[in-house]
Design a protein around this motif. Structure first.
Motif, PDB file in Angstrom:
ATOM      1  N   LEU A  85      19.554 -20.895 -25.467  1.00 25.45           N
ATOM      2  CA  LEU A  85      19.256 -21.149 -24.050  1.00 25.45           C
ATOM      3  C   LEU A  85      19.733 -22.541 -23.650  1.00 25.45           C
ATOM      4  O   LEU A  85      20.225 -22.755 -22.551  1.00 25.45           O
ATOM      5  N   GLN A 117      14.401 -13.495 -15.336  1.00 27.28           N
ATOM      6  CA  GLN A 117      13.245 -14.058 -16.063  1.00 27.28           C
ATOM      7  C   GLN A 117      12.982 -15.524 -15.729  1.00 27.28           C
ATOM      8  O   GLN A 117      11.958 -16.070 -16.144  1.00 27.28           O
ATOM      9  N   VAL A 118      13.892 -16.151 -15.019  1.00 30.48           N
ATOM     10  CA  VAL A 118      13.686 -17.580 -14.719  1.00 30.48           C
ATOM     11  C   VAL A 118      12.392 -17.719 -13.910  1.00 30.48           C
ATOM     12  O   VAL A 118      12.254 -17.112 -12.849  1.00 30.48           O
ATOM     13  N   LYS A 166      15.340 -24.193 -16.530  1.00 25.82           N
ATOM     14  CA  LYS A 166      14.590 -22.960 -16.804  1.00 25.82           C
ATOM     15  C   LYS A 166      13.482 -22.764 -15.797  1.00 25.82           C
ATOM     16  O   LYS A 166      12.510 -22.072 -16.051  1.00 25.82           O
ATOM     17  N   LEU A 224      18.355 -12.525 -18.018  1.00 27.80           N
ATOM     18  CA  LEU A 224      17.745 -13.863 -18.099  1.00 27.80           C
ATOM     19  C   LEU A 224      17.511 -14.455 -16.708  1.00 27.80           C
ATOM     20  O   LEU A 224      16.516 -15.127 -16.469  1.00 27.80           O
ATOM     21  N   LEU A 230      19.734 -21.361 -13.460  1.00 22.37           N
ATOM     22  CA  LEU A 230      20.263 -21.028 -14.789  1.00 22.37           C
ATOM     23  C   LEU A 230      21.627 -21.687 -15.004  1.00 22.37           C
ATOM     24  O   LEU A 230      21.897 -22.245 -16.076  1.00 22.37           O
TER      25      LEU A 230
END
Lengths: 268, 319
Positions: free
Chosen positions: B10, B225-226, B276, B222, B271
């Protein structure tokens, strides 16, 4: 914070809470100390006990700590760390989530806050200023007492008869007159109880050191068996102050002794 | 241990997007913000509408990006006589082993990255076919439905001048584009660099291939999902609602689709920036491409010479 600790969100915020608590406690203790000493100055002027200001300061500390603790940790952290406001807010709201991004966020947050300690949360400048204020206020009563010959004796609770708490007779007079009494006697000559010492006989032993006095032999006059030399030292004193060579008759001495006994409320 | 590896990966995300930009920059001079916004659209699994004057390198940019991302690229040049079947594909008669049968010939829509050049020159019917494919991610020809490739993005372009003979996209259809990206003119230095790069005999460097379909799909997951804080969400809703509550500047405001789009776009931008969490800066930055084609300015605003971006700036200031 512990750099090696796990980055579990709950543990992270628990550690943060502890750091915030320490910061808060120090801050509020300083505030309470300022309040205590400030009140103490006023109480000193009114010749009142410091216990009143101590009670108020403790109450203030308890109330402030309770209120501050209710305020969320995250808000307090945001206030002390505005640069990490958004990451803190997001992390706090997502501490129960377990996605990879949230874990990454916590990992980031832990790195960012690794330098955060109670010391880092505090503004050193502010703490230093408060300590200076506390020191100034702590010494102010000393200055006030040394420069103020007349201390005010007051009953701050008005007409209510709490004056008896202090046990001083002059306070009634104070309320009856102008509300403030200047007690010259105590200010100039000290506590009235010192006068009672006049009823005590004191044997002062001069030691060989010359500048050393022993008061060990101090004994209440009433407790000691009476001796002739105790009375009438007034007659002796009068005799001593008279012209050299002047002597009193035994009858005069007897008269003086009887007078002295009468003055002391004994048989005459 | 695997968890730690994932977290370390990440950390490399920002470098990854930086490398993508660097590779695109081998061909395209400047336009960093445009490239970033196209990446945002890709990460959100959405489509973007690029508007610029001719000759600013839109097609080259998108082609280069497709190469860098290792995506199957196709280009559809829209003209008034373009038919829906020219986009979706059609059945043709194929002869094999002496027998004739209908076989579906896939159209250019069957690609990962479709450049719909000058979309406003196609007829509404053809536009509708393209936009339906964008929305549904599938096309239906006759009685058969064909799934489109995944990932699938349409980057449509339109020219703000020379409007004669065009069919401007209706609001309902522009709303389906997540972003409207404005491609501006290059600066003096950039233009000098462009002429040095493309008018000489030295060939431009070929960009390296990065990412790929699987990686992009993972990045899309992803992106969703932030994490985003509640007060940032409220900021988004307030901003979008303010487009409906400012009648002196805006005649028609943005729909809730804009709110969803703005949050997604802000997540994608975060992102790309290596964060994050979503920052209010992400929201403010993405408000322009997300909202500018979703609001219709009032007569007063137009009379004052305001643009959609000016109005959005005003709305952000009021938050």
């Amino acid at each position: 914070m512990d750099r090696n600790s796990s980055f579990g969100p709950k543990r992270l915020f628990r550690e943060l809470k502890w750091e915030v608590f320490k910061t808060m406690l120090l801050n509020e203790i300083l505030n309470a100390a300022i309040l205590f000493f400030a009140l103490n100055i006023i109480l000193t002027v009114f010749n009142m006990s410091y216990l009143y200001s101590a009670a108020v300061a403790v109450l203030f500390l308890v109330v402030r700590m309770t209120r501050s603790w209710r305020k969320s940790t995250i808000r307090r952290l945001e206030e002390t760390n505005p640069e990490v406001h958004e990451i803190l807010r997001t992390a706090y709201e997502h501490q129960s989530h377990n996605s990879l991004m949230v874990q990454g966020l916590m990992f980031d947050l832990q790195k960012r806050l690794s330098t955060v300690s109670a010391g880092a949360l505090l503004s050193a400048r502010r703490v230093f200023s408060k300590v200076l204020v506390v020191m100034f206020l702590a010494f102010t009563p000393v200055l006030i007492i040394s420069f103020t010959p007349y201390l005010i004796q007051a009953n701050p609770l008005g007409d209510m008869d709490f004056g008896s708490l202090w046990g001083e007779g002059g306070r009634e007079a104070f309320f009856e007159s102008i509300g403030v009494e200047l007690n010259r006697t105590e200010a100039n000559y000290g506590d009235a109880r010192v006068l009672d010492l006049g009823d005590q006989a004191m044997d002062v032993e001069l030691l060989t050191g010359g500048n050393m006095l022993s008061f060990d032999q101090t004994q209440d006059a009433q407790e000691r068996p009476r001796r002739f030399s105790d009375f009438p030292f007034e007659a002796e004193a009068v005799e001593a102050e008279s012209a050299p060579g002047a002597r009193y008759d035994d009858s005069d001495i007897a008269l003086i002794n009887r007078y002295s006994s009468c003055v002391r409320g004994q048989d005459c | 241990m695997a968890e730690m590896d994932q977290l370390k990966n990440l950390e490399k995300l920002k470098d990854t997007f930086g490398n993508v930009s660097s590779e695109v920059a081998k061909v395209i001079v400047g336009q960093d913000e445009v490239i970033k916004q196209i990446l945002v659209a890709i990460l959100c699994d959405s489509n973007a509408l690029l508007e610029s004057y001719p000759g600013l390198g839109k097609t080259t940019m998108i082609k280069t990006l497709a190469d860098v991302l290792d995506l199957h690229f196709s280009r559809i040049q829209h003209t008034p006589d373009l038919m829906p079947s020219d986009i979706t594909g059609t059945y043709i008669i194929e002869e094999s082993e002496g027998k004739k049968r209908f076989v579906f010939q896939k159209g250019p829509i069957f690609a990962n990255l479709v450049l719909a050049d000058e979309i406003n020159r196609a007829t509404p019917k053809t536009q509708a076919a393209l936009l339906e494919a964008m929305q549904e991610k599938q096309v239906t020809v006759g009685s058969q439905t064909f799934k489109l490739d995944s990932p699938f993005f349409v980057l449509a372009t339109q020219n703000p001048i020379d409007q004669e003979g065009t069919y401007p996209l209706p609001e309902a259809q522009t709303d389906r584009f997540l972003l409207k990206i404005l491609v501006g003119y290059p600066s003096f230095e950039e233009e000098t660099d462009i002429i040095n790069r493309f008018s000489g005999s030295v060939e431009t460097k070929k960009p390296a291939t990065l990412l790929g379909e699987k990686s992009i799909q993972l990045l899309q997951k992803l992106t969703r999902q932030v994490p985003i804080a509640d007060d940032i969400k409220r900021r988004v809703v307030q901003l979008v609602q303010s487009t409906r509550n400012t009648p002196e500047l805006i005649e028609y405001g943005a729909s809730p689709r804009a709110s969803i789009g703005l949050i997604l776009a802000a997540k994608a931008r975060a992102l790309i920036e290596g964060r994050k969490f979503v920052s209010s800066k992400d929201v403010d930055a993405m408000a322009y491409p997300v909202l500018r084609h979703r609001i219709m300015l009032s007569f007063q605003a137009e009379r004052q010479g305001l643009t959609a971006d000016d109005v959005i700036t005003e709305l952000i200031k009021k938050l």
